[in-house]
Design a protein around this motif. Sequence first.
Motif, PDB file in Angstrom:
ATOM      1  N   MET A 140      11.601  12.294  13.262  1.00 14.38           N
ATOM      2  CA  MET A 140      12.238  11.347  12.347  1.00 14.38           C
ATOM      3  C   MET A 140      11.645  11.440  10.948  1.00 14.38           C
ATOM      4  SD  MET A 140      13.121   7.848  14.439  1.00 14.38           S
ATOM      5  CE  MET A 140      11.422   7.529  14.932  1.00 14.38           C
ATOM      6  N   ALA A 141      10.318  11.588  10.872  1.00 16.79           N
ATOM      7  CA  ALA A 141       9.681  11.718   9.553  1.00 16.79           C
ATOM      8  C   ALA A 141      10.129  12.990   8.848  1.00 16.79           C
ATOM      9  CB  ALA A 141       8.168  11.693   9.701  1.00 16.79           C
ATOM     10  N   LEU A 142      10.212  14.091   9.606  1.00 16.11           N
ATOM     11  CA  LEU A 142      10.637  15.357   9.015  1.00 16.11           C
ATOM     12  C   LEU A 142      12.081  15.271   8.523  1.00 16.11           C
ATOM     13  CD1 LEU A 142      10.039  18.309   8.396  1.00 16.11           C
ATOM     14  CD2 LEU A 142      10.774  18.898  10.713  1.00 16.11           C
ATOM     15  N   TYR A 143      12.971  14.691   9.337  1.00 19.27           N
ATOM     16  CA  TYR A 143      14.362  14.562   8.925  1.00 19.27           C
ATOM     17  C   TYR A 143      14.492  13.600   7.736  1.00 19.27           C
ATOM     18  CZ  TYR A 143      19.420  14.215   9.356  1.00 19.27           C
ATOM     19  OH  TYR A 143      20.773  14.275   9.105  1.00 19.27           O
ATOM     20  N   GLY A 144      13.685  12.546   7.727  1.00 18.31           N
ATOM     21  CA  GLY A 144      13.695  11.628   6.592  1.00 18.31           C
ATOM     22  C   GLY A 144      13.277  12.303   5.304  1.00 18.31           C
ATOM     23  N   ALA A 145      12.282  13.191   5.393  1.00 18.17           N
ATOM     24  CA  ALA A 145      11.849  13.928   4.207  1.00 18.17           C
ATOM     25  C   ALA A 145      12.953  14.833   3.691  1.00 18.17           C
ATOM     26  CB  ALA A 145      10.595  14.735   4.517  1.00 18.17           C
ATOM     27  N   VAL A 146      13.724  15.430   4.624  1.00 18.00           N
ATOM     28  CA  VAL A 146      14.816  16.315   4.223  1.00 18.00           C
ATOM     29  C   VAL A 146      15.920  15.525   3.522  1.00 18.00           C
ATOM     30  CG1 VAL A 146      16.646  17.834   5.096  1.00 18.00           C
ATOM     31  CG2 VAL A 146      14.328  18.002   6.023  1.00 18.00           C
ATOM     32  N   LEU A 147      16.182  14.299   3.997  1.00  9.27           N
ATOM     33  CA  LEU A 147      17.257  13.492   3.425  1.00  9.27           C
ATOM     34  C   LEU A 147      16.858  12.734   2.152  1.00  9.27           C
ATOM     35  CD1 LEU A 147      18.863  11.832   6.588  1.00  9.27           C
ATOM     36  CD2 LEU A 147      19.728  13.760   5.268  1.00  9.27           C
ATOM     37  N   LEU A 148      15.596  12.820   1.743  1.00  4.94           N
ATOM     38  CA  LEU A 148      15.098  11.961   0.662  1.00  4.94           C
ATOM     39  C   LEU A 148      15.904  12.114  -0.622  1.00  4.94           C
ATOM     40  CD1 LEU A 148      12.943   9.925  -0.188  1.00  4.94           C
ATOM     41  CD2 LEU A 148      11.512  11.862  -0.889  1.00  4.94           C
ATOM     42  N   ARG A 149      16.295  13.315  -0.970  1.00  2.65           N
ATOM     43  CA  ARG A 149      17.003  13.529  -2.234  1.00  2.65           C
ATOM     44  C   ARG A 149      18.469  13.121  -2.143  1.00  2.65           C
ATOM     45  NH1 ARG A 149      15.940  16.621  -6.659  1.00  2.65           N
ATOM     46  NH2 ARG A 149      14.102  17.504  -5.631  1.00  2.65           N
ATOM     47  N   ARG A 150      19.116  13.432  -1.019  1.00  2.00           N
ATOM     48  CA  ARG A 150      20.557  13.172  -0.909  1.00  2.00           C
ATOM     49  C   ARG A 150      20.867  11.744  -0.495  1.00  2.00           C
ATOM     50  NH1 ARG A 150      22.613  16.936   3.319  1.00  2.00           N
ATOM     51  NH2 ARG A 150      20.467  16.779   4.107  1.00  2.00           N
ATOM     52  N   ARG A 151      20.128  11.214   0.469  1.00  2.09           N
ATOM     53  CA  ARG A 151      20.399   9.870   0.999  1.00  2.09           C
ATOM     54  C   ARG A 151      19.064   9.125   1.083  1.00  2.09           C
ATOM     55  NH1 ARG A 151      23.992  10.395   6.288  1.00  2.09           N
ATOM     56  NH2 ARG A 151      24.100   8.138   5.932  1.00  2.09           N
ATOM     57  N   PRO A 152      18.576   8.622  -0.037  1.00  2.00           N
ATOM     58  CA  PRO A 152      17.218   8.049  -0.079  1.00  2.00           C
ATOM     59  C   PRO A 152      17.041   6.843   0.836  1.00  2.00           C
ATOM     60  CG  PRO A 152      18.406   7.605  -2.119  1.00  2.00           C
ATOM     61  CD  PRO A 152      19.216   8.585  -1.360  1.00  2.00           C
ATOM     62  N   LEU A 153      18.034   5.962   0.932  1.00  2.78           N
ATOM     63  CA  LEU A 153      17.880   4.774   1.766  1.00  2.78           C
ATOM     64  C   LEU A 153      17.799   5.140   3.245  1.00  2.78           C
ATOM     65  CD1 LEU A 153      20.304   2.277  -0.013  1.00  2.78           C
ATOM     66  CD2 LEU A 153      17.810   2.439  -0.213  1.00  2.78           C
ATOM     67  N   CYS A 154      18.645   6.071   3.672  1.00  2.00           N
ATOM     68  CA  CYS A 154      18.584   6.545   5.058  1.00  2.00           C
ATOM     69  C   CYS A 154      17.250   7.220   5.335  1.00  2.00           C
ATOM     70  CB  CYS A 154      19.744   7.495   5.321  1.00  2.00           C
ATOM     71  SG  CYS A 154      19.820   8.110   7.019  1.00  2.00           S
ATOM     72  N   ALA A 155      16.773   8.001   4.400  1.00  2.00           N
ATOM     73  CA  ALA A 155      15.479   8.678   4.574  1.00  2.00           C
ATOM     74  C   ALA A 155      14.349   7.662   4.705  1.00  2.00           C
ATOM     75  CB  ALA A 155      15.224   9.606   3.384  1.00  2.00           C
ATOM     76  N   LEU A 156      14.370   6.614   3.874  1.00  2.00           N
ATOM     77  CA  LEU A 156      13.325   5.587   3.959  1.00  2.00           C
ATOM     78  C   LEU A 156      13.373   4.861   5.297  1.00  2.00           C
ATOM     79  CD1 LEU A 156      11.060   4.007   2.592  1.00  2.00           C
ATOM     80  CD2 LEU A 156      12.798   2.495   1.604  1.00  2.00           C
ATOM     81  N   ALA A 157      14.575   4.574   5.770  1.00  2.00           N
ATOM     82  CA  ALA A 157      14.696   3.905   7.061  1.00  2.00           C
ATOM     83  C   ALA A 157      14.115   4.764   8.186  1.00  2.00           C
ATOM     84  CB  ALA A 157      16.167   3.583   7.339  1.00  2.00           C
ATOM     85  N   LEU A 158      14.371   6.064   8.161  1.00  2.00           N
ATOM     86  CA  LEU A 158      13.822   6.952   9.181  1.00  2.00           C
ATOM     87  C   LEU A 158      12.300   7.002   9.100  1.00  2.00           C
ATOM     88  CD1 LEU A 158      16.378   9.906   9.072  1.00  2.00           C
ATOM     89  CD2 LEU A 158      15.991   8.327  10.959  1.00  2.00           C
ATOM     90  N   LEU A 159      11.757   7.040   7.894  1.00  2.97           N
ATOM     91  CA  LEU A 159      10.300   7.075   7.746  1.00  2.97           C
ATOM     92  C   LEU A 159       9.666   5.779   8.250  1.00  2.97           C
ATOM     93  CD1 LEU A 159      10.059   8.743   4.216  1.00  2.97           C
ATOM     94  CD2 LEU A 159       9.347   9.749   6.392  1.00  2.97           C
ATOM     95  N   ILE A 160      10.321   4.638   8.030  1.00  2.00           N
ATOM     96  CA  ILE A 160       9.783   3.360   8.517  1.00  2.00           C
ATOM     97  C   ILE A 160       9.804   3.334  10.046  1.00  2.00           C
ATOM     98  CG2 ILE A 160      10.197   0.883   8.591  1.00  2.00           C
ATOM     99  CD1 ILE A 160      11.251   1.105   5.718  1.00  2.00           C
ATOM    100  N   LEU A 161      10.919   3.778  10.643  1.00  2.00           N
ATOM    101  CA  LEU A 161      11.003   3.833  12.102  1.00  2.00           C
ATOM    102  C   LEU A 161       9.964   4.784  12.674  1.00  2.00           C
ATOM    103  CD1 LEU A 161      14.868   3.850  12.688  1.00  2.00           C
ATOM    104  CD2 LEU A 161      13.253   1.986  13.137  1.00  2.00           C
ATOM    105  N   ALA A 162       9.755   5.908  12.018  1.00  2.00           N
ATOM    106  CA  ALA A 162       8.744   6.858  12.486  1.00  2.00           C
ATOM    107  C   ALA A 162       7.356   6.236  12.439  1.00  2.00           C
ATOM    108  CB  ALA A 162       8.789   8.122  11.623  1.00  2.00           C
ATOM    109  N   SER A 163       7.068   5.474  11.393  1.00  3.82           N
ATOM    110  CA  SER A 163       5.758   4.822  11.304  1.00  3.82           C
ATOM    111  C   SER A 163       5.588   3.787  12.416  1.00  3.82           C
ATOM    112  CB  SER A 163       5.614   4.154   9.931  1.00  3.82           C
ATOM    113  OG  SER A 163       5.679   5.102   8.893  1.00  3.82           O
TER     114      SER A 163
END
Length: 401
Positions: free
Chosen positions: A66-89
Amino acid sequence: MPVTAPLPLVKRVSPRTWIVLVWCASTLFTLLTTFRLPGETEPEEWGTAQLYRWDGLLFHVVSALMALYGAVLLRRRPLCALALLILASICEAVTIGVSELPMAQYLAPILALYFIAAAAPRRTSVLALVLGVGALVAYIATRLLSGWAVGMSAELAVVLVSVISWLLGDSALQARVHAERLSAQASAQAVTAERLRIAREMHDTVAHSIGIIALQAGAAARVTATQPDAAREAMRAVETTGRETLAGLRRMLVALRAADAGHGDGTAAEARPAGLADVDRLAAATTAAGVRVEVRWLGEPRRLPPDIDLSAFRIIQESVTNVVRHSGTHACRVTVDYGEDDISLEVTDDGRGHGTSTDTGFGLAGMRERVALLHGRFSAEPRPEGGFRVAARLPVPVSVR
């Protein structure tokens, strides 16, 4: 202490790479806290039972993906990427027996908040801040409603750091926007200054040529009946001066168009900026028109910076034009003195004086402006013995003396 430029490696690292690196470092640190490190009597944190079972490994793998996919999405879909990083944490924190979401484990979302605030639109960055802080509030509320212990002080610290990270990113964005605005203003001012310079150049060229044409045409009109050969010569001079003026204007416009296109085709090179090397040609043309120009060179001629060379010629040209148009005399004197640290110019005549009649914003005022921009000294005043005197002193930079 002076601020040093960032290393090239740091400048090349993308935000997604930083997110992955921080995630790996924070996960490693969190796992290390479950061991008794040298100097400790017991581990900082206690791992839960699943940390040592297959389901604990599954939590690690899922959170890492989830963290890796969130990092990939950071530029295109920042809110989705942040949500994935929070869930991963949160998933990673499940494997240790703590009553709060550790600061170290929440570093990746905190860093993501900075990057989002520094690059995304304000609406997106504000939503990201609400999501980052709201997730922590929801985490605390869930534990409280479930009757579990909550490390409130530690969570408040995580919230505070998250807000600070967002503020830093927002400040970086505002600084960049301000710098871009200043750059745009500087570019606009440069364009305006260039247009004014071109306007002055065209005025100086046209005004001098029109003065010569008017003088020659007047002479031709007076001698048409009595001296037809002289009248024909005067009209030929009018034709030559007019053609040279049009050719000069055409070269200038072609050069400007070539510069706008970003490339040259050899024509732009023909539009060589005027300079003191053209003073003798100016004197010859004015003398042929009926006003004798005597040029005196003092000192050792040397190459001058283009702006000083051009300004010196324009001051002489404008002064000679004023003599032709307003002095009522048939002769003037031009002195160019190359000093050790400056160049001095002087144009004098024995006419009736022309200071007030030509100070229209483009004559004496234009010369005064040129000299002021070069930090020199300028004077234009009637001579006690009659006539008018224009003098200018232009300092020469040390590097070209």
